[in-house]
Design a protein around this motif. Structure first.
Motif, PDB file in Angstrom:
ATOM      1  N   SER A  11       0.760  -1.329   0.029  1.00 23.59           N
ATOM      2  CA  SER A  11      -0.005  -0.166   0.220  1.00 23.59           C
ATOM      3  C   SER A  11       1.095   1.212   0.085  1.00 23.59           C
ATOM      4  N   LYS A  12       0.155   2.358  -0.346  1.00 25.69           N
ATOM      5  CA  LYS A  12       1.194   3.530  -0.742  1.00 25.69           C
ATOM      6  C   LYS A  12       1.954   4.016   0.620  1.00 25.69           C
ATOM      7  N   GLN A  44       2.761   2.225   3.588  1.00 18.98           N
ATOM      8  CA  GLN A  44       2.751   1.032   4.421  1.00 18.98           C
ATOM      9  C   GLN A  44       3.043   1.290   5.808  1.00 18.98           C
TER      10      GLN A  44
END
Ligand SMILES: [Zn+2]
Ligand SMILES: [Zn+2]
Ligand SMILES: [Zn+2]
Length: 303
Positions: A216-217, A219
């Motif tokens: 995910s962008k 994290q």
């Protein structure tokens, strides 16, 4: 005559003094031991049998606090394990990490990734794999996989693909995936085009891992404050990183990449056949891992 009386009186007095002090000492020791006994039945807050029957409110509270602390420690440990697993999955995109694994661990990690992508993977026994590492099914089609973990500049040549193609024929499938952490020579690429073998080099492998375990962008990793159980977040993973929980306790980041890499590289591996430790050895064809149980066990692993 006067002297004799004086001596007799003195002896009498000394004797009486000794007797009296002996009696007093005995009394004192009884008094002390009784007091000690009493102390055992009284909790530190002065309540009789306070800590045994929860009669003392303070004792009861202390006990409860101890239990809560134990629970926090356990939860914190569990969270650390879960977050480490999460990080390990992300690390599979890291070539240095892949290189640090044992050959067998590498095969397991790649097979897990393929499973994540929907393949029904059947790994072949590690020893003597006969040019194939896994047979897999997806959408009723049979796939053959070969994994080769090589260093970046050690390219896969045509002979390895020829061996793999032979295994494809033997298995009766015409869909083959040859996976490596390095690259392929141009001769290998020409050969693969002719025989319908899909080549997956290090860059493509990283993409596949990304597909299986998308990062995910932002994290974030969770760490629990061991003092109060509050959860804090870290994006930069270094053991010097720290922050404060809602109760203002300092919480250090206990999950980080360098320490994971170190434990991966150093950890002692066991022989899958007999459980002895594996040791680095060198032979006619270069270095390899050999079982410490040799000569009873002849298990070896390529490096
Ligand atoms: Zn108490
Ligand atoms: Zn806290
Ligand atoms: Zn062994």
């Amino acid at each position: 005559m006067g002297e004799l009386i004086f001596i007799l009186v003195s002896i009498y007095l000394i004797g009486w003094l000794l007797f009296w002090s002996f009696k007093k000492i005995k009394e004192l020791s009884i008094f002390l031991s009784e007091k000690h006994k009493e102390k055992k039945d009284v909790c530190p807050h002065g309540i009789s049998k306070g800590d045994s029957a929860n009669k003392c409110l303070t004792c009861a509270k202390e006990k409860e606090k101890l239990l809560i602390n134990q629970q926090i420690k356990e939860n914190s440990k569990q969270l650390h394990q879960d977050e480490t697993k999460k990080l390990l999955k992300q690390m599979r995109k890291n070539n240095k990490y892949l290189q640090s694994l044992s050959p067998q661990e590498f095969e397991n990690v790649v097979s897990d990734m393929l499973r994540e992508l929907g393949y029904n993977v059947n790994q072949t026994p590690y020893i003597n794999d006969g040019g194939k590492d896994a047979v897999a099914w997806k959408d009723q089609k049979k796939y053959l996989f070969e994994y080769k973990r090589h260093s970046r500049n050690n390219s896969i040549g045509r002979p390895m693909l020829q061996k793999f193609y032979a295994a494809m024929i033997e298995e009766g499938t015409d869909i083959g995936f040859f996976i490596t952490t390095s690259r392929f020579t141009s001769a290998a690429i020409d050969y693969s085009a002719k025989y319908n073998i899909t080549l997956i080099d290090g860059d493509r492998l990283r993409e596949l891992f990304e597909e299986a375990y998308p990062s995910s962008k932002n994290q974030r990793y969770q760490v629990m404050c061991e003092q109060c159980g509050d959860i804090v977040f870290f994006t930069n993973l270094a053991n010097t990183e720290h922050t404060r929980c809602k109760n203002n306790h300092v919480v250090y980041c206990n999950i980080n990449l360098p320490s994971l890499l170190n434990t991966q590289v150093q950890h002692v591996r066991q022989c899958p056949l007999c459980g002895h430790k594996l040791k680095r050895r060198s032979g006619r064809y270069g270095s390899f891992y050999g079982c410490m149980g040799y000569p009873h066990c002849r298990y070896t692993e390529r490096m």
